[in-house]
Design a protein around this motif. Structure first.
Motif, short mmCIF file in Angstrom:
data_model
loop_
_atom_site.label_atom_id
_atom_site.label_comp_id
_atom_site.label_asym_id
_atom_site.label_seq_id
_atom_site.Cartn_x
_atom_site.Cartn_y
_atom_site.Cartn_z
N UNK A 218 0.83 -1.21 0.00
CA UNK A 218 0.00 0.00 0.00
C UNK A 218 0.87 1.26 0.00
N UNK A 219 1.87 1.27 0.85
CA UNK A 219 2.76 2.43 0.95
C UNK A 219 3.48 2.66 -0.38
N UNK A 220 3.98 1.59 -0.98
CA UNK A 220 4.70 1.70 -2.26
C UNK A 220 3.77 2.19 -3.37
N UNK A 221 2.47 1.90 -3.25
CA UNK A 221 1.49 2.34 -4.25
C UNK A 221 1.03 3.78 -3.98
N UNK A 222 1.56 4.40 -2.92
CA UNK A 222 1.19 5.78 -2.60
C UNK A 222 -0.05 5.89 -1.74
#
Length: 97
Positions: free
Chosen positions: A71-75
């Motif tokens: 989720x974090x890597x997807x913004x």
């Protein structure tokens, strides 16, 4: 001394507001930060911001579960309250109206 382009890299957009976070650090680290600041003409907070921005990805890879990391890597950074039941030091106070 830092030029204005370097300083602009860490400034938030006008719609965003910087948050103040208090941390306790070893006196030796504090002296090193102060030396960097005094030598360069910058501020200790600038160097702390650089350290955080440069190191948070490595910490996320170690400490976040795979689904949250994705989720974090997807913004899509979920709010902190989604992952804990009890309030912590950095929660905004709730006032009865």
């Amino acid at each position: 001394m830092f030029n204005s382009a370097e300083r602009r890299l860490v400034r938030p957009r006008k719609a965003e507001k910087l948050k103040v976070v208090a941390v306790r650090i070893d006196p030796g680290i504090e002296r090193r930060l102060r030396l960097l600041a005094e030598t360069s003409g910058g501020k200790p907070s600038f160097f702390l911001q650089q350290l955080i921005e440069g190191g948070i990805s490595a910490l996320e890879e170690v400490w976040l579960p795979a689904d949250q990391l994705a989720q974090v890597r997807a913004g899509e950074v979920p709010g902190p309250a989604a992952f804990r039941a009890a309030p912590d030091l950095f929660d905004e106070p709730e006032f009865d109206r």
